[in-house]
Design a protein around this motif. Structure first.
Motif, PDB file in Angstrom:
ATOM      1  N   TRP A  44       0.820  -1.212   0.000  1.00  0.00           N
ATOM      2  CA  TRP A  44       0.000   0.000   0.000  1.00  0.00           C
ATOM      3  C   TRP A  44       0.853   1.261   0.000  1.00  0.00           C
ATOM      4  N   PHE A  45       0.319   2.332  -0.553  1.00  0.00           N
ATOM      5  CA  PHE A  45       0.815   3.672  -0.257  1.00  0.00           C
ATOM      6  C   PHE A  45      -0.361   4.449   0.313  1.00  0.00           C
ATOM      7  N   CYS A  46      -0.082   5.576   0.945  1.00  0.00           N
ATOM      8  CA  CYS A  46      -1.052   6.230   1.833  1.00  0.00           C
ATOM      9  C   CYS A  46      -2.406   6.523   1.191  1.00  0.00           C
ATOM     10  N   SER A  47      -2.434   7.181   0.055  1.00  0.00           N
ATOM     11  CA  SER A  47      -3.723   7.577  -0.521  1.00  0.00           C
ATOM     12  C   SER A  47      -4.498   6.363  -1.028  1.00  0.00           C
ATOM     13  N   GLU A  48      -3.785   5.348  -1.440  1.00  0.00           N
ATOM     14  CA  GLU A  48      -4.425   4.125  -1.912  1.00  0.00           C
ATOM     15  C   GLU A  48      -5.151   3.423  -0.755  1.00  0.00           C
ATOM     16  N   LEU A  49      -4.478   3.263   0.354  1.00  0.00           N
ATOM     17  CA  LEU A  49      -5.071   2.632   1.532  1.00  0.00           C
ATOM     18  C   LEU A  49      -6.242   3.471   2.055  1.00  0.00           C
ATOM     19  N   ALA A  50      -6.058   4.773   2.076  1.00  0.00           N
ATOM     20  CA  ALA A  50      -7.117   5.662   2.558  1.00  0.00           C
ATOM     21  C   ALA A  50      -8.359   5.568   1.675  1.00  0.00           C
ATOM     22  N   MET A  51      -8.180   5.433   0.370  1.00  0.00           N
ATOM     23  CA  MET A  51      -9.316   5.324  -0.546  1.00  0.00           C
ATOM     24  C   MET A  51     -10.085   4.035  -0.312  1.00  0.00           C
ATOM     25  N   LYS A  61     -19.042  -1.785  -2.509  1.00  0.00           N
ATOM     26  CA  LYS A  61     -18.698  -3.206  -2.527  1.00  0.00           C
ATOM     27  C   LYS A  61     -17.650  -3.521  -3.581  1.00  0.00           C
ATOM     28  N   LYS A  62     -16.851  -2.542  -3.955  1.00  0.00           N
ATOM     29  CA  LYS A  62     -15.824  -2.756  -4.971  1.00  0.00           C
ATOM     30  C   LYS A  62     -14.690  -3.591  -4.408  1.00  0.00           C
ATOM     31  N   ASN A  63     -14.035  -4.274  -5.298  1.00  0.00           N
ATOM     32  CA  ASN A  63     -12.852  -5.049  -4.948  1.00  0.00           C
ATOM     33  C   ASN A  63     -11.715  -4.080  -4.613  1.00  0.00           C
ATOM     34  N   ASP A  64     -10.891  -4.426  -3.655  1.00  0.00           N
ATOM     35  CA  ASP A  64      -9.777  -3.559  -3.262  1.00  0.00           C
ATOM     36  C   ASP A  64      -8.846  -3.255  -4.436  1.00  0.00           C
ATOM     37  N   VAL A  70      -4.408   5.271  -6.560  1.00  0.00           N
ATOM     38  CA  VAL A  70      -5.164   6.474  -6.230  1.00  0.00           C
ATOM     39  C   VAL A  70      -4.170   7.512  -5.729  1.00  0.00           C
ATOM     40  N   SER A  71      -4.037   8.587  -6.467  1.00  0.00           N
ATOM     41  CA  SER A  71      -3.105   9.645  -6.074  1.00  0.00           C
ATOM     42  C   SER A  71      -3.678  10.432  -4.898  1.00  0.00           C
ATOM     43  N   PRO A  72      -2.811  11.139  -4.166  1.00  0.00           N
ATOM     44  CA  PRO A  72      -3.327  12.005  -3.105  1.00  0.00           C
ATOM     45  C   PRO A  72      -4.337  13.032  -3.642  1.00  0.00           C
ATOM     46  N   HIS A  73      -4.092  13.550  -4.835  1.00  0.00           N
ATOM     47  CA  HIS A  73      -5.020  14.532  -5.410  1.00  0.00           C
ATOM     48  C   HIS A  73      -6.370  13.889  -5.711  1.00  0.00           C
ATOM     49  N   LEU A  74      -6.382  12.700  -6.281  1.00  0.00           N
ATOM     50  CA  LEU A  74      -7.637  12.019  -6.563  1.00  0.00           C
ATOM     51  C   LEU A  74      -8.389  11.708  -5.262  1.00  0.00           C
ATOM     52  N   PHE A  75      -7.657  11.286  -4.238  1.00  0.00           N
ATOM     53  CA  PHE A  75      -8.303  11.020  -2.950  1.00  0.00           C
ATOM     54  C   PHE A  75      -8.924  12.303  -2.396  1.00  0.00           C
TER      55      PHE A  75
END
Length: 87
Positions: A44-51, A61-64, A70-75
């Motif tokens: 994981w990286f931070c924004s990905e895990l947070a998303m 119910k989406k798959n991980d 997911v970039s920090p900006h997208l999050f």
């Protein structure tokens, strides 16, 4: 904040506890610069895990896997859509 049931909150906490000790996804971060590099599943990286956590809290119910890269900006944009970011 985000409202969710106590049951869902416990599910998210249990899922997060299973993520403890997983390594940082350096290749995932590099995938923003080099399109042929793919994020590594189980890292994981931070924004990905947070998303993923946000999606689980709001009940998506989406798959991980779908929340990888997911970039920090997208999050931040997703938080704005949920009306959760500071102005």
């Amino acid at each position: 904040g985000i409202k969710c049931s106590e049951e869902r909150a416990l599910e998210v906490v249990e899922w997060l506890e299973r993520q403890v000790g997983k390594k940082y996804d350096y290749t995932g971060v590099l995938s923003f610069l080099f399109i042929w590099i793919r994020p590594r599943q189980g890292f994981w990286f931070c924004s990905e895990l947070a998303m993923v956590v946000l999606a689980k809290i709001v009940g998506l119910k989406k798959n991980d896997i779908e929340n990888q890269k997911v970039s920090p900006h997208l999050f931040w944009q997703c938080l704005k859509l949920c009306n959760l970011s500071r102005k």
